[in-house]
Design an enzyme around this catalytic site. Structure first.
Site, PDB file in Angstrom:
ATOM      1  CE  LYS A  66      -3.350  -2.940  -0.053  1.00 12.85           C
ATOM      2  NZ  LYS A  66      -4.197  -3.249   1.175  1.00 12.85           N
TER       3      LYS A  66
HETATM    4  C1  LIG Z   1      -5.207  -4.407   1.593  1.00 17.37           C
HETATM    5  C2  LIG Z   1      -6.896  -4.271   1.691  1.00 17.37           C
HETATM    6  C3  LIG Z   1      -7.378  -4.574   2.703  1.00 17.37           C
HETATM    7  C4  LIG Z   1      -6.936  -5.441   3.848  1.00 17.37           C
HETATM    8  O1  LIG Z   1      -5.901  -4.815   4.334  1.00 17.37           O
HETATM    9  P1  LIG Z   1      -4.834  -5.579   5.379  1.00 17.37           P
HETATM   10  O2  LIG Z   1      -4.158  -4.308   6.085  1.00 17.37           O
HETATM   11  O3  LIG Z   1      -4.005  -6.427   4.652  1.00 17.37           O
HETATM   12  O4  LIG Z   1      -5.792  -6.421   6.505  1.00 17.37           O
HETATM   13  C5  LIG Z   1      -9.094  -4.455   2.769  1.00 17.37           C
HETATM   14  N1  LIG Z   1      -9.576  -3.989   1.677  1.00 17.37           N
HETATM   15  C6  LIG Z   1      -8.884  -3.390   0.645  1.00 17.37           C
HETATM   16  C7  LIG Z   1      -9.278  -2.774  -0.629  1.00 17.37           C
HETATM   17  C8  LIG Z   1      -7.432  -3.781   0.465  1.00 17.37           C
HETATM   18  O5  LIG Z   1      -6.706  -3.449  -0.489  1.00 17.37           O
END
Ligand SMILES: *Cc1c(COP(=O)(O)O)cnc(C)c1O
Length: 382
Positions: free
Chosen positions: A188
């Site tokens: 991210k």
């Molecule tokens: C990455 C992601 C999540 C989950 O994130 P984590 O921190 O890995 O639990 C949820 N929703 C979306 C759209 C994502 O891209």
């Protein structure tokens, strides 16, 4: 392999984590709150609750909004499974609203039609999870009034979009939602390794999420059923979880936040360069919506010819380009098929899935690597 996404860790990040490791507190110390304050003040929200993932932030967000058995949550099929699973953790049911083919976000027209029908049938959702695909806000100016007219609560799954703006304010300020969630997974925009955060402007929701991430326990005498027995005393008011972020993760997050603007600026420059370099190929490029300034978590191309999808994907991987596909429509996962969903339920999402490829985009991608990605895409499509 040039990965589609990856973190940037600098010496300052390592020093920040090391300092915590040498300090008194590895968990439940002062650094998590500092990180929460840094994010809340940056985006302009009143309250921030850090968690050990965005998945757990989505879970406590749903619980704080009283989602439970018999309730319904709607989201988009084109998202990571966590956007839907949060409802299942609460014992609630899930349904989906098809996407807008230009933005890959929930389609306001489809939402309007489905909400009107649900109101007639007396089966309205309690919550809509509006996902910010690729870092671009959904059309909240339309979605929020439609949802609120039916008394539906809104969670923005902004896992992709810390650093993005929408209609002149920062994503995360909750001006269009009850709660907004960020993810800090390494692919991210910024990272805490694992980690997430829920933002809200509602003090009551914040207090509930704060408790639920830590066993449902409070040390606030005002919330207790009777005066504390003594200085050691706490009460468990709800059934909560251990979803706490560690001090090391928060220290990394604070350090990463200082470079958020740089990371997003680099992603935006790379996206602009892709727009120019890929123009004229048999592809559809991502569309920028007016009023939304994306943080560009993902750059997704769609092939004009879906019959070449697998071959092009495999050719790119074979050429060292770490392409990926975001996302397999959630309703087609076996778990959701077992709940009654199937092929053809959300045709725009399924058509998207037959064409979409995520190409490398991250703040550490060099101009040379990007040129290599463009050259290989051009070759694969020839
Ligand atoms: C990455 C992601 C999540 C989950 O994130 P984590 O921190 O890995 O639990 C949820 N929703 C979306 C759209 C994502 O891209």
């Amino acid at each position: 392999m040039i990965p589609y996404g990856r973190q940037i860790i600098g010496d300052e990040d390592i020093a920040a984590v090391e300092a915590v490791l040498r300090s008194d507190f590895l968990t439940q110390g002062p650094v998590v709150q500092r990180f929460e304050n840094a994010v809340a003040s940056r985006v302009g929200a009143s309250h921030a609750i850090a968690t050990n993932s965005a998945t757990s932030a989505l879970h406590v967000a749903c619980l704080a909004l009283d989602l439970g058995p018999g309730d319904l949550l709607w989201t988009s099929p084109i998202t990571f499974v966590a956007s839907a699973n949060c409802a299942r953790y609460c014992g609630a049911d899930v349904d989906f609203v098809d996407i807008d083919p230009d933005t890959f976000n929930i389609c306001p027209d489809a939402l309007q039609a489905k909400l009107d029908e649900a109101a007639r049938k007396g089966r309205l959702p309690k919550i809509i999870v509006a996902v910010h695909m690729c870092g671009q806000s959904p059309d909240m100016a339309r979605i929020t009034p439609i949802a609120r007219a039916h008394g539906v609560k809104i969670i923005e799954d902004a896992s992709h979009s810390i650093g993005a703006d929408y209609l002149g304010t920062r994503v995360g300020d909750c001006s269009h939602s009850d709660i907004t969630v960020f993810s800090f997974h390494p692919v991210k925009i910024i990272t805490t390794a694992e980690g997430g955060l829920a933002l809200t402007n509602d003090a009551g929701l914040a207090a509930k999420m704060d408790r639920l991430r830590s066993h449902g326990i409070t040390r606030d005498a005002d919330l207790m059923t009777h005066a504390p027995d003594g200085p050691w005393y706490y009460q468990q008011l709800d059934l909560g979880w251990n979803y706490r972020m560690t001090e090391m993760q928060a220290a990394l997050g604070i350090s990463q936040m200082t470079r958020l603007d740089d990371f997003v600026a680099r992603r935006r420059a790379l996206a602009d360069a892709y727009d120019t370099a890929l123009e004229g190929l048999p592809l559809r490029l991502p569309k920028r919506m007016e009023g939304a300034n994306s943080s560009w978590h993902l750059y997704i191309i769609r092939l004009d010819d879906p019959t070449r999808h697998l071959a092009v994907f495999e050719a790119l991987r074979a050429a060292g380009i770490g392409v990926n596909l975001h996302y397999i429509p959630v309703h087609l996962q076996p778990y959701y098929r077992d709940l009654g969903f199937g092929d053809g339920d959300f045709p725009i999402s399924e058509d998207y899935y037959s064409r979409a490829i995520s190409i490398p985009l991250h703040a550490g991608l060099t101009d040379d690597q990007q040129a290599q990605v463009v050259a290989e895409i051009t070759k694969a499509l020839a």
